[in-house]
Design an enzyme around this catalytic site. Structure first.
Site, PDB file in Angstrom:
ATOM      1  N   GLU A 208       1.891   0.444   1.440  1.00  0.00           N
ATOM      2  CA  GLU A 208       0.573  -0.091   1.809  1.00  0.00           C
ATOM      3  C   GLU A 208      -0.077   0.718   2.928  1.00  0.00           C
ATOM      4  O   GLU A 208      -0.702   0.191   3.842  1.00  0.00           O
ATOM      5  CB  GLU A 208       0.696  -1.580   2.175  1.00  0.00           C
ATOM      6  N   GLU A 313       6.857  -6.304  -5.277  1.00  0.00           N
ATOM      7  CA  GLU A 313       6.809  -7.655  -4.711  1.00  0.00           C
ATOM      8  C   GLU A 313       5.976  -8.507  -5.663  1.00  0.00           C
ATOM      9  O   GLU A 313       4.750  -8.389  -5.706  1.00  0.00           O
ATOM     10  CB  GLU A 313       6.197  -7.634  -3.309  1.00  0.00           C
TER      11      GLU A 313
END
Length: 382
Positions: A208, A313
């Protein structure tokens, strides 16, 4: 009766060793080295060995035997390039202590995970060194370890940040410091131990990186070009140390775009990856999003890199909608819609405080409706 006594002895032995380990570490502190550290490392290894033996022996059919088809990928990175189907996996925050919660989740879903994920940060603490015992435990169970590796540069307490003053933040323009070689000793040790583990590792580093709010390696502290340069520096260092058993997973945040600016290039990335979490209505900034809205709308952008995709995730909270339906809708037509996805990992965190001020529970084992929904749809991913 003999089996029960044997198991009891194993458990009590592991507990006793664990108590000795914790007590010893507390007594000697974070910086003990030499024979003392070697002794406690040996105790730690014994705990993991007892754990692995217990989990494997307590099952009628060995978990590793059920994953025997995965064995080539455990020893050969190239075999992952043409993997058939989708590799399922999970992270459970309780697996930091024992892998038993992962096995329990598998039992609840009536499946076996080829992938098991762990998280670790950069830094000087013992737990930030290469997690060799956990890697060995995961591979002994027949699975491939997935390591999310977070470059928190302020966690170094030794020579890496010795050139900075007390008021300087090592994370500010920290990616330039990586490129300048400030952390090469740490990285080199990681590379050597990763190589010596002898098993294939998926390494999700600096995930990220395009999110300007959450992680210090993001664009609030660094330019996109800094991330690209730092990524290449780390990968090149690992290559020089012959750590060729690494699958490098580049994982941007879907919501913030600018993928091309942060992409190191095809020669430096093996897989792409991303998280797909539905926060529901738990916070003012979130709402109930479908899997299609979170992941599907961005899939073409990831697919354009022509790499296998890892959903690292995967999960939904229960606040704001029907999450059993959320999972069912996510699996419907999955392989037809997303043929480049080769890995999907449940985010089974029961105490997640990384995004909101409140603790969030992503676990599903106490939700029969969700378990039924997932079990009845997992066949779609075979």
């Amino acid at each position: 009766m003999k089996k029960i006594i044997y198991r009891l002895i194993l458990v009590l032995g592991a507990i006793a060793i664990g108590v000795a380990l914790v007590s010893g570490l507390a007594f000697f502190g974070d910086k003990s080295t030499g024979p003392v550290q070697d002794f406690f490392n040996s105790l730690n290894k014994s705990v993991h060995n007892l754990e692995g033996d217990y989990i494997l022996k307590r099952r009628t059919v060995s978990r590793a035997q059920r994953l025997s088809w995965l064995a080539p990928a455990l020893r050969n990175v190239d075999s992952l390039k043409n993997i058939k189907g989708i590799l399922l996996g999970a992270y459970d925050n309780r697996s930091d202590i024992s892998l038993q919660p992962i096995v329990d989740l598998e039992d609840s879903l009536k499946t076996t995970f080829p992938l098991i994920q762990i998280y670790t940060a950069w830094g000087s603490k013992r737990e930030q060194k290469f997690p060799i015992e956990k890697v060995r435990s995961i591979s002994a169970l027949g699975s491939i370890p997935v390591i999310t590796w977070e470059p928190w540069l302020n966690d170094f307490t030794e020579g890496e940040n010795s050139d900075l003053t007390a008021t300087q933040d090592p994370n500010k323009n920290g990616l330039k410091r990586i490129v300048d070689g400030k952390y090469d000793n740490y990285l080199r040790q990681w590379a050597i131990e990763a190589r010596n583990s002898g098993v294939t590792l998926l390494l999700r580093m600096g995930h990220e990186m395009n999110d300007p709010y959450r992680y210090p390696w993001g664009p609030q502290n660094n330019e996109p070009s800094d991330f690209v340069a730092a990524w290449k520096h780390v990968v090149e260092l690992f290559r020089r140390e012959k750590a060729t058993n690494i699958v490098w997973v580049w994982a941007p945040h879907l919501a913030y775009g600018e993928f091309d600016a942060f992409y190191p290039g095809s020669d430096w990335v093996d897989w792409t990856g991303t998280g797909t979490l539905n926060y529901g209505t738990v916070a003012p900034w979130s709402q109930w999003w479908t899997f299609e809205e979170i992941f599907g709308n961005h899939y073409p952008s990831l697919e354009a890199f022509k790499k296998p995709i890892l959903i690292s995730e995967f999960g939904s909270l229960a606040v704001g909608g029907d999450r059993s339906k959320w999972y069912a809708d996510a699996f419907r037509g999955f392989e037809e819609k997303y043929p480049s996805v080769k890995g999907l990992m449940f985010f089974h965190h029961g105490n997640d405080a990384s995004t909101t001020y409140q603790s969030l529970n992503w676990q599903i084992t106490s939700d029969p409706a969700v378990l039924d929904s997932i079990r009845s749809n997992l066949f779609r991913l075979k």
